[in-house]
Scaffold this motif. Structure first.
Motif, mmCIF file in Angstrom:
data_model
loop_
_atom_site.group_PDB
_atom_site.id
_atom_site.type_symbol
_atom_site.label_atom_id
_atom_site.label_comp_id
_atom_site.label_asym_id
_atom_site.label_seq_id
_atom_site.Cartn_x
_atom_site.Cartn_y
_atom_site.Cartn_z
ATOM 1 N N LEU A 30 58.100 -65.097 38.192
ATOM 2 C CA LEU A 30 58.247 -65.731 39.503
ATOM 3 C C LEU A 30 57.875 -67.215 39.456
ATOM 4 C CD1 LEU A 30 56.773 -62.859 41.702
ATOM 5 C CD2 LEU A 30 59.165 -63.493 41.442
ATOM 6 N N VAL A 31 56.898 -67.559 38.619
ATOM 7 C CA VAL A 31 56.507 -68.966 38.496
ATOM 8 C C VAL A 31 57.640 -69.797 37.904
ATOM 9 C CG1 VAL A 31 54.983 -70.562 37.261
ATOM 10 C CG2 VAL A 31 54.021 -68.543 38.395
ATOM 11 N N PHE A 32 58.257 -69.285 36.838
ATOM 12 C CA PHE A 32 59.339 -70.036 36.181
ATOM 13 C C PHE A 32 60.689 -69.791 36.853
ATOM 14 C CE2 PHE A 32 56.250 -69.774 32.624
ATOM 15 C CZ PHE A 32 56.131 -71.133 32.358
ATOM 16 N N GLN A 40 51.473 -68.112 45.346
ATOM 17 C CA GLN A 40 52.656 -67.604 46.026
ATOM 18 C C GLN A 40 53.219 -66.376 45.326
ATOM 19 O OE1 GLN A 40 54.778 -71.441 45.770
ATOM 20 N NE2 GLN A 40 55.041 -71.350 47.991
ATOM 21 N N ALA A 41 53.175 -66.394 43.998
ATOM 22 C CA ALA A 41 53.789 -65.317 43.228
ATOM 23 C C ALA A 41 52.966 -64.038 43.240
ATOM 24 C CB ALA A 41 54.005 -65.781 41.785
ATOM 25 N N ALA A 42 51.641 -64.175 43.342
ATOM 26 C CA ALA A 42 50.752 -63.023 43.177
ATOM 27 C C ALA A 42 51.055 -61.858 44.123
ATOM 28 C CB ALA A 42 49.298 -63.463 43.306
ATOM 29 N N PRO A 43 51.199 -62.068 45.453
ATOM 30 C CA PRO A 43 51.444 -60.918 46.328
ATOM 31 C C PRO A 43 52.743 -60.195 46.023
ATOM 32 C CG PRO A 43 50.758 -62.836 47.606
ATOM 33 C CD PRO A 43 51.046 -63.311 46.218
ATOM 34 N N VAL A 44 53.808 -60.955 45.729
ATOM 35 C CA VAL A 44 55.091 -60.329 45.401
ATOM 36 C C VAL A 44 54.988 -59.555 44.095
ATOM 37 C CG1 VAL A 44 57.516 -60.765 44.819
ATOM 38 C CG2 VAL A 44 56.397 -62.074 46.647
ATOM 39 N N ALA A 45 54.325 -60.169 43.110
ATOM 40 C CA ALA A 45 54.145 -59.495 41.827
ATOM 41 C C ALA A 45 53.339 -58.213 42.002
ATOM 42 C CB ALA A 45 53.454 -60.426 40.835
#
Length: 269
Positions: A30-32, A40-45
């Motif tokens: 999600l970061v790349f 931002q990426a953590a909850p989706v991940a």
């Protein structure tokens, strides 16, 4: 988005193959792929990892491979500590999180290579001489002691900290520790790890949203769905592949991605 969703399926497949590490790739994807920050990426991940891990844990549950008492204890300590980790992540600069994430990935890669190197000729999981908690032959259950309870609770807490701080599943913490302190088979350790990942990641995602973190629901559901498909495919393929070769291959992927995370952190403004 199509590229990120395809990568989500790849992450799910790796989670299915390893049971204890595929989730660590969800955040870098999600970061790349989306250009998001780790926060931002953590909850989706976490949502994606939780869904995929739940499928694997349910499959293992049906085969009576999950040590649910240990899993519930780790969850009870993991979720509160994950909340602390999320608060810390909000205070830390993005550069520190990116570099820290890369270092964690290198550590996981090194452990996998070391584990694979020791695996030649060592397949008897039930004779771990260092096991604090051993299976009672008459009941088939773990023999609990206060020291065992504290050790397993601490494992859950450490896993929760990594979950909250970096948005990872924490299986890379759970699996090696359970392998050291118990004489449970590798398949059961992975199954138990998946249950903990599913519960702690779900709890952490709920806490994160409750604390006001922006959450793209539609994308999260699509990413989770593709990751779940990859998870099922990985579980099927894993039965035909050598775990040693799988670990080495996964370690190589982690090294490459970790360098990318560190480099992004070093040039991050």
């Amino acid at each position: 988005m199509p590229i990120s969703l395809s990568l989500g399926a790849l992450v799910g497949a790796i989670l299915g193959l390893t049971g204890a590490g595929g989730g660590i790739l969800a955040v870098p994807v999600l970061v790349f792929g989306m250009g998001w920050s780790i926060q931002q990426a953590a909850p989706v991940a976490l949502v994606a990892v939780a869904g995929s891990a739940a499928i694997g844990a349910f499959e293992a549950w049906l085969r009576h491979m999950v040590r649910y008492r240990a899993a519930l204890l780790m969850t009870m300590t993991g979720v509160p500590i994950a909340s602390v980790g999320m608060q810390a992540a909000r205070l830390l600069p993005q550069r520190a999180l990116l570099i820290g994430f890369g270092v964690v990935m290198l550590f996981v890669a090194a452990r996998l290579v070391f584990s694979a190197a020791k695996k030649a000729g060592a397949h008897d999981d039930l004779h771990n001489p260092w096991a604090l908690c051993r299976i009672n032959p008459s009941t088939g259950r773990l023999a609990w002691t206060p020291l065992v309870g504290v050790s397993i609770a601490a494992t859950g807490a450490l896993s929760g900290l990594m979950t909250g701080l970096f948005g990872v599943g924490g299986g890379f913490v759970i699996v090696p520790i359970l392998r050291k302190i118990t004489n449970v088979s590798m398949h059961e350790v992975v199954a138990t790890s998946l249950m903990v990942i599913a519960l702690v990641a779900t709890g952490s995602a709920v806490v994160s949203v409750a604390q006001g973190t922006a959450f793209p629901l539609r994308f999260a559901l699509c990413f989770s769905a593709t990751m779940a498909v990859g998870m099922l495919a990985g579980r099927l393929v894993s039965r035909r592949l050598s775990s040693r070769h799988t670990q080495i291959g996964f370690a190589c992927i982690l090294v490459c991605v970790s360098f990318g995370m560190v480099a992004k952190g070093l040039i991050h403004a």
